[in-house]
Design an enzyme around this catalytic site. Structure first.
Site, PDB file in Angstrom:
ATOM      1  N   GLU A  86      -0.322   3.005  13.254  1.00 41.56           N
ATOM      2  CA  GLU A  86       0.345   1.646  13.537  1.00 41.56           C
ATOM      3  C   GLU A  86       2.015   2.048  13.161  1.00 41.56           C
ATOM      4  O   GLU A  86       2.074   2.965  12.621  1.00 41.56           O
ATOM      5  CB  GLU A  86      -0.055   0.835  12.423  1.00 41.56           C
ATOM      6  CG  GLU A  86      -1.497   0.145  12.841  1.00 41.56           C
ATOM      7  CD  GLU A  86      -1.708  -0.849  11.728  1.00 41.56           C
ATOM      8  OE1 GLU A  86      -2.885  -1.800  12.327  1.00 41.56           O
ATOM      9  OE2 GLU A  86      -1.329  -1.145  10.594  1.00 41.56           O
ATOM     10  N   SER A 214       9.110   6.925  -4.065  1.00 36.22           N
ATOM     11  CA  SER A 214       8.153   5.737  -4.793  1.00 36.22           C
ATOM     12  C   SER A 214       8.098   6.179  -6.037  1.00 36.22           C
ATOM     13  O   SER A 214       7.083   6.816  -6.533  1.00 36.22           O
ATOM     14  CB  SER A 214       6.867   5.672  -3.929  1.00 36.22           C
ATOM     15  OG  SER A 214       7.304   5.366  -2.500  1.00 36.22           O
ATOM     16  N   CYS A 334       5.014  -3.327   3.943  1.00 34.40           N
ATOM     17  CA  CYS A 334       4.693  -2.133   3.463  1.00 34.40           C
ATOM     18  C   CYS A 334       3.335  -2.083   2.784  1.00 34.40           C
ATOM     19  O   CYS A 334       2.844  -2.978   2.066  1.00 34.40           O
ATOM     20  CB  CYS A 334       5.768  -1.941   2.138  1.00 34.40           C
ATOM     21  SG  CYS A 334       7.204  -1.983   2.553  1.00 34.40           S
TER      22      CYS A 334
END
Ligand code: SAH
Length: 343
Positions: A86, A214, A334
């Site tokens: 995707e 992250s 996200c």
């Protein structure tokens, strides 16, 4: 054969280097729709390129459009081995477009709050497969006569970009040279793979694009619970890395962001905010980007404290933003990118 440029060099033996440049320019140009139409090449070359080299690495399966028409998500299939990925196109605050690219099919990092992790890891994407997500959206905007340019690229789709170091690096170089998107408009987001983060510090070929790490918790135990790739001592190692990064590239301080997905009851309390503020303060001027949790069907829930969390961090003198959620109605936000292996 993995790369289109290598295929080109095989097909056109001893081609002068300007031909290779024209080949890559053609792929990124608005003028051409296939190799047949690349009029700067002699006819027989055009035919052999068209026959042997894919103009586009992906076939479109679906495009989902958010109601607000500000986010689109595409499900793309590789004609080579049938894998699906995707990619997302989002309108940014300035009315331009940001492309979110995937760097792997699935992901091996298994962060507990992320849907992509649940599909496991299939394979790395090649450079051409990464850049063709951008080319796909460029064509889409043109075909649909949708206004606005693509000005930003974020490596925040499926996968861990630094676990696919070489191909990601080649794709960055290609974007910078042929898509004419500047260093400060490209962001690579990483789970915090320290061996690769250290490697890029010493890699003259790694372009100084923006980096987002992250973090998700400045508490060792909480981070380890959320992210199986974390370990005791990770935060200190990341701290030392960031120090080295700033020392090497003082001008890049503003290029480092810590992402923090705010999970209700998990990492959104005052104690967690204090730990995060301390971590950021020790490092100096870093930016924190809070991400409200996007539903992925797991046992997490969103936090009611995002604003309070932000204002506490802000009061400590730290630059902190909240990421706008885009494409939630098409699972394009996200951590929501997941492809059913059977689809
Ligand atoms: N592998 C890269 C890119 C991941 S996607 C990385 O780890 O940075 C970009 C960001 O979205 C990461 O910070 C990721 O942790 C975060 N994310 C994942 N799942 C999420 C969810 N359900 N809600 C909000 N953010 C999420």
């Amino acid at each position: 054969m993995k790369h289109r440029v290598d295929q080109f060099e095989l097909l056109w033996k001893n081609a002068p280097s300007f031909r290779k440049k024209q080949f890559l320019e053609a792929l990124f140009s608005e003028t051409f729709l296939d190799f047949q139409s690349v009029s700067v090449f002699p006819k027989e070359k055009r035919e052999s390129l068209a026959e042997n080299i894919p103009w586009m690495m992906w076939k479109k399966k679906y495009i989902f459009s958010a109601k607000a028409k500000d986010t689109y998500k595409a499900l793309l299939v590789s004609p080579d081995d049938g894998v699906s990925i995707e990619t997302v196109l989002m309108k940014n605050a300035r009315g331009h477009w940001t492309v979110c690219v995937s760097s792997q099919v699935g992901c091996a990092m298994k962060c507990s709050f992320c849907a992509t992790g649940t599909m496991g890891f299939s394979r790395n994407l090649f450079c051409d497969e990464i850049v063709d997500q951008y080319r796909f959206w460029k064509l889409f905007l043109r075909e649909k006569s949708i206004e606005g340019e693509i000005t930003n690229i974020v490596y925040m789709g499926m996968g861990e970009p630094l676990a696919n170091y070489e191909e990601v690096r080649s794709s960055l170089q290609m974007f910078l040279e042929y898509a004419e998107i500047g260093l400060t408009r490209i962001t690579v987001s990483t789970v915090g793979m320290l061996p690769a983060l250290n490697r890029l510090l010493e890699d003259p070929l790694w372009p100084s694009v923006r980096l987002a790490v992250s973090l998700h918790s400045a508490d060792e135990k909480t981070r380890k619970n959320l992210m199986p790739t974390s370990y005791d001592g990770f935060l200190e190692d990341l701290f030392m890395w960031a120090k080295k990064y700033f020392l090497l590239y003082p001008e890049r301080r503003r290029h480092l962001t810590f992402e923090y997905v705010v999970l209700g009851g998990v990492n959104d309390t005052k104690e967690h905010a204090e730990k995060l503020a301390l971590f950021a303060q020790r490092l100096g001027k870093v930016r924190i980007n809070l991400i409200p949790w996007n539903a992925t069907g797991g046992h997490f829930h969103s936090s009611v404290n995002v604003e309070a969390f932000q204002s506490y961090i802000k009061k400590q003198g730290i630059v902190v933003t909240i990421r706008r959620a885009m494409g939630a109605d098409i699972s394009g936000a996200c951590g929501q990118l997941v492809v059913d292996k059977k689809s």
